[in-house]
Write a protein that holds these residues in place. Structure first.
Motif, PDB file in Angstrom:
ATOM      1  N   TYR A  73       0.811  -1.277   0.055  1.00 27.01           N
ATOM      2  CA  TYR A  73      -0.127  -0.105  -0.105  1.00 27.01           C
ATOM      3  C   TYR A  73       0.718   1.234   0.175  1.00 27.01           C
ATOM      4  O   TYR A  73       1.666   1.846   1.039  1.00 27.01           O
ATOM      5  N   VAL A  77      -4.458   5.977   3.372  1.00 32.74           N
ATOM      6  CA  VAL A  77      -5.840   5.805   3.044  1.00 32.74           C
ATOM      7  C   VAL A  77      -6.614   6.563   3.245  1.00 32.74           C
ATOM      8  O   VAL A  77      -6.355   7.416   4.939  1.00 32.74           O
ATOM      9  N   ARG A  92      -9.857   0.591   4.454  1.00 30.20           N
ATOM     10  CA  ARG A  92      -8.678   0.361   3.675  1.00 30.20           C
ATOM     11  C   ARG A  92      -9.442  -1.857   3.404  1.00 30.20           C
ATOM     12  O   ARG A  92      -8.305  -2.111   2.758  1.00 30.20           O
TER      13      ARG A  92
END
Length: 224
Positions: A73, A77, A92
């Motif tokens: 990632y 987020v 997420r």
């Protein structure tokens, strides 16, 4: 009676206390039909191919791990989607690894939609409707033939339903200017991604829906 000297292919029984290198050399030579007896150079020649051939195998395994399990990632987020607050962890849970995340609103006739994309692919789409009539979430889900919807509580005083790749919440929002009239809101959530399966997926969808619907109700200044 003579004892059989046959061995099971692919297996070597190393004597207790033997050196690992010597045993490996014996195993390699046995598979090649060679003898490890004789000069040290012959024993080393039998051993070296095992070591050298092992390097490409290890590198190939490492490459597979990077390609298949090394996704990250690389984005942060958000805690907001199109002006409505949302718990980052709940969001997420429905998102894949990637580089860039974006949440953009768009209008579809009389409805408003918020699309969440990761690397330009839609992962979550929420469409909001308003009407003068009360809508039941489970009835709405069944009438639209969503797969096996289950009734769940998504917002106080309203109704909710969740299925494997989506959810719907319905509630009444009092007009903050008069407090005499109500607008009935319906939020339909679609999750096209497949980052979880079965019951776990439903739970993640429900967690996100509760979080986002609460934020949406607050944005609309609903007294719920």
């Amino acid at each position: 009676m003579k004892r059989s000297n046959s061995r099971t292919p692919g297996k070597v029984n190393c004597p207790e206390g033997s050196l690992a290198g010597t045993c490996a050399a014996t195993y390699t030579a046995a598979n090649l039909g060679q003898s490890t007896e004789g000069r040290p150079e012959q024993r080393m020649a039998a051993y070296r191919p095992t070591y050298r051939k092992g390097i490409p195998i290890l590198l190939a395994c490492a490459a597979l791990l990077i390609a298949c399990g090394g996704a990250e990632y690389r984005y942060t987020v958000p805690e907001e989607m199109c002006g409505a607050s949302v718990h980052a962890e709940a969001l997420r849970g429905l998102l894949p690894p990637g580089d860039v995340i974006d949440a953009a609103p768009r209008d579809i006739r009389s409805a408003k939609t918020c699309d969440v994309t990761v690397d330009d692919e839609v992962q979550i789409s929420v469409t909001g409707y308003s009407s003068d009539e009360t809508e039941d979430a489970l009835t709405y889900a069944r009438s639209n033939e969503f797969p096996e919807p289950e009734e769940v509580e998504l917002i106080d005083g309203g109704s909710g339903a969740v299925w494997v790749d989506g959810a719907v919440a319905a509630w009444s929002c009092r007009d903050p200017s008069t407090y005499d009239s109500y607008t009935h809101v319906l939020a339909v959530i679609h999750v096209p991604g497949d980052h979880a399966e079965g019951d776990e997926r439903r739970e993640r969808v429900a967690d996100f829906a509760r979080s986002y619907v609460a934020g949406l109700a607050a944005k609309l200044d609903c007294d719920v």
